[in-house]
Enzyme design. Structure first.
Site, mmCIF file in Angstrom:
data_model
loop_
_atom_site.group_PDB
_atom_site.id
_atom_site.type_symbol
_atom_site.label_atom_id
_atom_site.label_comp_id
_atom_site.label_asym_id
_atom_site.label_seq_id
_atom_site.Cartn_x
_atom_site.Cartn_y
_atom_site.Cartn_z
ATOM 1 N N HIS A 78 -5.879 8.532 11.221
ATOM 2 C CA HIS A 78 -5.519 7.099 11.236
ATOM 3 C C HIS A 78 -4.059 6.875 10.835
ATOM 4 C CE1 HIS A 78 -10.021 5.712 10.913
ATOM 5 N NE2 HIS A 78 -9.697 6.151 12.117
ATOM 6 N N GLU A 125 -22.879 5.946 -1.894
ATOM 7 C CA GLU A 125 -24.079 5.260 -1.385
ATOM 8 C C GLU A 125 -24.365 5.766 0.032
ATOM 9 O OE1 GLU A 125 -21.641 1.332 0.127
ATOM 10 O OE2 GLU A 125 -22.366 1.439 -1.947
ATOM 11 N N CYS A 168 9.206 3.421 15.609
ATOM 12 C CA CYS A 168 10.004 2.391 16.275
ATOM 13 C C CYS A 168 9.234 1.867 17.492
ATOM 14 C CB CYS A 168 11.356 2.959 16.698
ATOM 15 S SG CYS A 168 12.323 1.768 17.629
ATOM 16 N N ASN A 178 -7.936 8.833 5.861
ATOM 17 C CA ASN A 178 -7.085 8.174 4.867
ATOM 18 C C ASN A 178 -5.617 8.262 5.252
ATOM 19 O OD1 ASN A 178 -9.434 7.737 3.568
ATOM 20 N ND2 ASN A 178 -9.144 9.318 2.011
ATOM 21 N N VAL A 179 -4.894 7.216 4.872
ATOM 22 C CA VAL A 179 -3.477 7.137 5.241
ATOM 23 C C VAL A 179 -2.593 7.297 4.008
ATOM 24 C CG1 VAL A 179 -3.902 5.736 7.303
ATOM 25 C CG2 VAL A 179 -3.592 4.591 5.107
ATOM 26 N N ARG A 223 0.824 -1.216 0.000
ATOM 27 C CA ARG A 223 0.000 0.000 0.000
ATOM 28 C C ARG A 223 0.854 1.260 0.000
ATOM 29 N NH1 ARG A 223 -3.630 -0.350 4.527
ATOM 30 N NH2 ARG A 223 -4.614 1.471 3.621
ATOM 31 N N GLY A 245 -17.183 10.360 1.385
ATOM 32 C CA GLY A 245 -16.558 9.084 1.013
ATOM 33 C C GLY A 245 -16.205 8.163 2.149
ATOM 34 N N ASN A 297 -21.457 11.039 -0.809
ATOM 35 C CA ASN A 297 -21.015 9.642 -0.847
ATOM 36 C C ASN A 297 -21.674 8.916 -2.020
ATOM 37 O OD1 ASN A 297 -19.217 8.239 1.091
ATOM 38 N ND2 ASN A 297 -20.808 6.678 1.072
HETATM 39 C C1 BJW Z 1 -17.264 6.830 -2.617
HETATM 40 C C2 BJW Z 1 -16.560 6.700 -3.820
HETATM 41 C C3 BJW Z 1 -16.402 7.854 -4.600
HETATM 42 C C4 BJW Z 1 -16.595 4.764 -2.848
HETATM 43 N N1 BJW Z 1 -16.912 9.018 -4.152
HETATM 44 N N2 BJW Z 1 -17.768 7.979 -2.210
HETATM 45 C C5 BJW Z 1 -17.871 1.792 18.983
HETATM 46 C C6 BJW Z 1 -18.732 0.820 18.513
HETATM 47 C C7 BJW Z 1 -18.247 -0.338 17.931
HETATM 48 C C8 BJW Z 1 -16.887 -0.572 17.793
HETATM 49 C C9 BJW Z 1 -16.030 0.392 18.236
HETATM 50 C C10 BJW Z 1 -16.523 1.550 18.826
HETATM 51 N N3 BJW Z 1 -15.453 2.322 19.162
HETATM 52 C C11 BJW Z 1 -14.319 1.676 18.781
HETATM 53 C C12 BJW Z 1 -14.647 0.496 18.231
HETATM 54 C C13 BJW Z 1 -13.693 -0.506 17.682
HETATM 55 C C14 BJW Z 1 -13.173 -0.124 16.305
HETATM 56 C C15 BJW Z 1 -14.334 -0.026 15.328
HETATM 57 O O1 BJW Z 1 -14.825 1.024 14.984
HETATM 58 N N4 BJW Z 1 -14.758 -1.150 14.787
HETATM 59 C C16 BJW Z 1 -15.856 -1.153 13.822
HETATM 60 C C17 BJW Z 1 -15.440 -1.976 12.607
HETATM 61 C C18 BJW Z 1 -17.115 -1.637 14.487
HETATM 62 N N5 BJW Z 1 -12.430 1.141 16.337
HETATM 63 C C19 BJW Z 1 -11.169 1.192 16.736
HETATM 64 O O2 BJW Z 1 -10.579 0.194 17.110
HETATM 65 C C20 BJW Z 1 -10.479 2.538 16.741
HETATM 66 N N6 BJW Z 1 -9.867 2.746 17.979
HETATM 67 C C21 BJW Z 1 -10.531 3.132 19.084
HETATM 68 O O3 BJW Z 1 -11.677 3.513 19.046
HETATM 69 O O4 BJW Z 1 -9.785 3.070 20.244
HETATM 70 C C22 BJW Z 1 -10.493 3.046 21.480
HETATM 71 C C23 BJW Z 1 -11.265 1.726 21.588
HETATM 72 C C24 BJW Z 1 -10.700 0.534 21.184
HETATM 73 C C25 BJW Z 1 -11.428 -0.659 21.272
HETATM 74 C C26 BJW Z 1 -12.730 -0.650 21.757
HETATM 75 C C27 BJW Z 1 -13.307 0.557 22.155
HETATM 76 C C28 BJW Z 1 -12.554 1.755 22.073
HETATM 77 C C29 BJW Z 1 -9.375 2.588 15.702
HETATM 78 C C30 BJW Z 1 -9.876 2.529 14.317
HETATM 79 C C31 BJW Z 1 -8.722 2.540 13.333
HETATM 80 C C32 BJW Z 1 -9.195 2.270 11.937
HETATM 81 N N7 BJW Z 1 -8.134 1.874 11.127
HETATM 82 C C33 BJW Z 1 -8.393 1.552 9.741
HETATM 83 C C34 BJW Z 1 -7.255 0.657 9.187
HETATM 84 C C35 BJW Z 1 -5.937 1.248 9.349
HETATM 85 C C36 BJW Z 1 -5.579 2.127 8.186
HETATM 86 C C37 BJW Z 1 -5.094 1.347 6.998
HETATM 87 O O5 BJW Z 1 -4.463 0.296 7.109
HETATM 88 O O6 BJW Z 1 -5.358 1.835 5.917
HETATM 89 O O7 BJW Z 1 -8.613 2.727 8.982
HETATM 90 S S1 BJW Z 1 -9.866 0.605 9.468
HETATM 91 C C38 BJW Z 1 -10.231 1.275 7.906
HETATM 92 O O8 BJW Z 1 -11.568 1.802 8.040
HETATM 93 C C39 BJW Z 1 -9.268 2.458 7.718
HETATM 94 C C40 BJW Z 1 -10.247 3.553 7.339
HETATM 95 O O9 BJW Z 1 -9.690 4.826 7.609
HETATM 96 C C41 BJW Z 1 -11.489 3.225 8.112
HETATM 97 C C42 BJW Z 1 -12.738 3.830 7.574
HETATM 98 O O10 BJW Z 1 -13.050 3.314 6.328
HETATM 99 P P1 BJW Z 1 -13.759 4.252 5.261
HETATM 100 O O11 BJW Z 1 -12.878 5.370 4.919
HETATM 101 O O12 BJW Z 1 -15.108 4.586 5.729
HETATM 102 O O13 BJW Z 1 -13.794 3.297 3.983
HETATM 103 P P2 BJW Z 1 -14.941 2.280 3.491
HETATM 104 O O14 BJW Z 1 -14.348 1.410 2.462
HETATM 105 O O15 BJW Z 1 -15.612 1.639 4.641
HETATM 106 O O16 BJW Z 1 -16.050 3.229 2.831
HETATM 107 C C43 BJW Z 1 -15.834 3.940 1.632
HETATM 108 C C44 BJW Z 1 -17.107 4.695 1.298
HETATM 109 O O17 BJW Z 1 -16.852 5.511 0.164
HETATM 110 C C45 BJW Z 1 -18.284 3.779 0.934
HETATM 111 O O18 BJW Z 1 -19.455 4.240 1.594
HETATM 112 C C46 BJW Z 1 -18.425 3.953 -0.591
HETATM 113 O O19 BJW Z 1 -19.764 3.889 -1.031
HETATM 114 C C47 BJW Z 1 -17.905 5.355 -0.778
HETATM 115 N N8 BJW Z 1 -17.304 5.607 -2.108
HETATM 116 N N9 BJW Z 1 -16.190 5.416 -4.012
HETATM 117 C C48 BJW Z 1 -17.610 9.052 -3.011
HETATM 118 N N10 BJW Z 1 -15.758 7.830 -5.809
#
Ligand code: BJW
Length: 239
Positions: free
Chosen positions: A117, A214, A125, A100-101, A64, A186, A212
């Site tokens: 993120h 969707e 490190c 985004n990263v 990536r 997005g 977005n």
């Molecule tokens: C378009 C398009 C176009 C496409 N134009 N649109 C409360 C409730 C439940 C769970 C939790 C909670 N609080 C915390 C949690 C746990 C967890 C969590 O949320 N889990 C869920 C899956 C339920 N969260 C965490 O662990 C976070 N930490 C935290 O809260 O610490 C305290 C804590 C820990 C544990 C328990 C409780 C508290 C940390 C989250 C870190 C997320 N990291 C990631 C991966 C690392 C980065 C990487 O490797 O790249 O970050 S996950 C991944 O998802 C990435 C993204 O930034 C993130 C969001 O995704 P995003 O951007 O929404 O992408 P998609 O693919 O989901 O959506 C794309 C959208 O675009 C779609 O809707 C398409 O339709 C649209 N689209 N083309 C416009 N052209």
């Protein structure tokens, strides 16, 4: 068509997710084909996964990192850069929060950006904690730091189960309480705490807008929804 930001003297806060980079050729996380070698993102983006198999996790992130370095910002990123310039020139305020990263907002010229993120082009490190820009596509993985403790390096990314930088959370909460409008672009609205920011903005009585492809999971918190691709819609409707 009516513009989203009608008054350029406003305080505008924007949050973006993977959808804004889709038109730069970067796959989103939750698209039907958003798997890597049949692993779900939760299986390679967690401290448990890294402790179990650092080579596998580094392989994923180096792929990536390479992709992010090869991609270019698209019209959606550029529209946000232009909005920031216009708002600042008119005496308004602007903050861009990105999940985004890939670093594409900064490469597009956005200035007031927080990458909540992390960033693929940075490493950290595990021993001394130093965070540094790192464009290396390592051949030998996992890589080690050249510090006294020779700690293992890890991608500077916030993984599942890890806390976001408390400074970023404070900046975000303050911005959501002070802004005039919160625009979310997005993102699927499933990953917390980012997915909850719109409900905070709503509690503060702010105008909330979603752009977005969707409907996101948290659609109920938005006053306005513009359905379509960010790269096509934003240059037309942002300001
Ligand atoms: C378009 C398009 C176009 C496409 N134009 N649109 C409360 C409730 C439940 C769970 C939790 C909670 N609080 C915390 C949690 C746990 C967890 C969590 O949320 N889990 C869920 C899956 C339920 N969260 C965490 O662990 C976070 N930490 C935290 O809260 O610490 C305290 C804590 C820990 C544990 C328990 C409780 C508290 C940390 C989250 C870190 C997320 N990291 C990631 C991966 C690392 C980065 C990487 O490797 O790249 O970050 S996950 C991944 O998802 C990435 C993204 O930034 C993130 C969001 O995704 P995003 O951007 O929404 O992408 P998609 O693919 O989901 O959506 C794309 C959208 O675009 C779609 O809707 C398409 O339709 C649209 N689209 N083309 C416009 N052209």
């Amino acid at each position: 068509m009516e513009k989203i930001v009608k008054n350029l003297k406003s305080y505008v806060v924007v949050m973006t997710g993977a959808g804004i980079s889709a038109e730069s050729g970067i796959k989103t996380f939750r698209d039907a084909d958003g798997l890597w070698k049949n692993y779900r993102i939760e299986e390679v983006a967690s401290p448990i996964a890294f402790a179990r198999d650092p080579e596998l996790v580094w392989e994923f992130y180096l792929m990536r990192r390479k992709q992010a370095l090869e991609c270019k910002p698209n019209n959606g990123h550029i529209a946000l850069t232009n909005l920031e310039k216009a708002v600042k020139q008119n005496g308004g305020k602007f903050l861009l929060i990105t999940q985004n990263v890939d670093g594409l907002h900064k490469r597009a010229g956005s200035e007031n950006v927080i990458e909540i993120h992390g960033n693929l082009i940075y490493s950290r490190c595990a021993k001394c904690g130093e965070i540094f820009e790192d464009r290396n596509i390592y051949q030998e993985i996992p890589p080690y730091h050249n510090c006294k403790e020779k700690g293992m390096l890890r991608p500077h990314i916030v993984w599942f189960g890890e806390s976001l930088n408390p400074e970023h959370l404070e900046i975000t909460t303050n911005a959501l309480s002070e802004c005039d409008i919160f625009i979310v672009i997005g993102t699927s609205g499933v990953v917390y705490p980012a997915a909850g920011f719109v409900s905070i903005a709503k509690k503060f009585g702010k105008k909330t807008v979603c752009v977005n492809k969707e409907e996101p999971d948290n659609i109920g918190y938005f006053d306005e929804f513009y359905k379509g691709k960010a790269g096509e819609l934003l240059p037309e409707i942002l300001f």
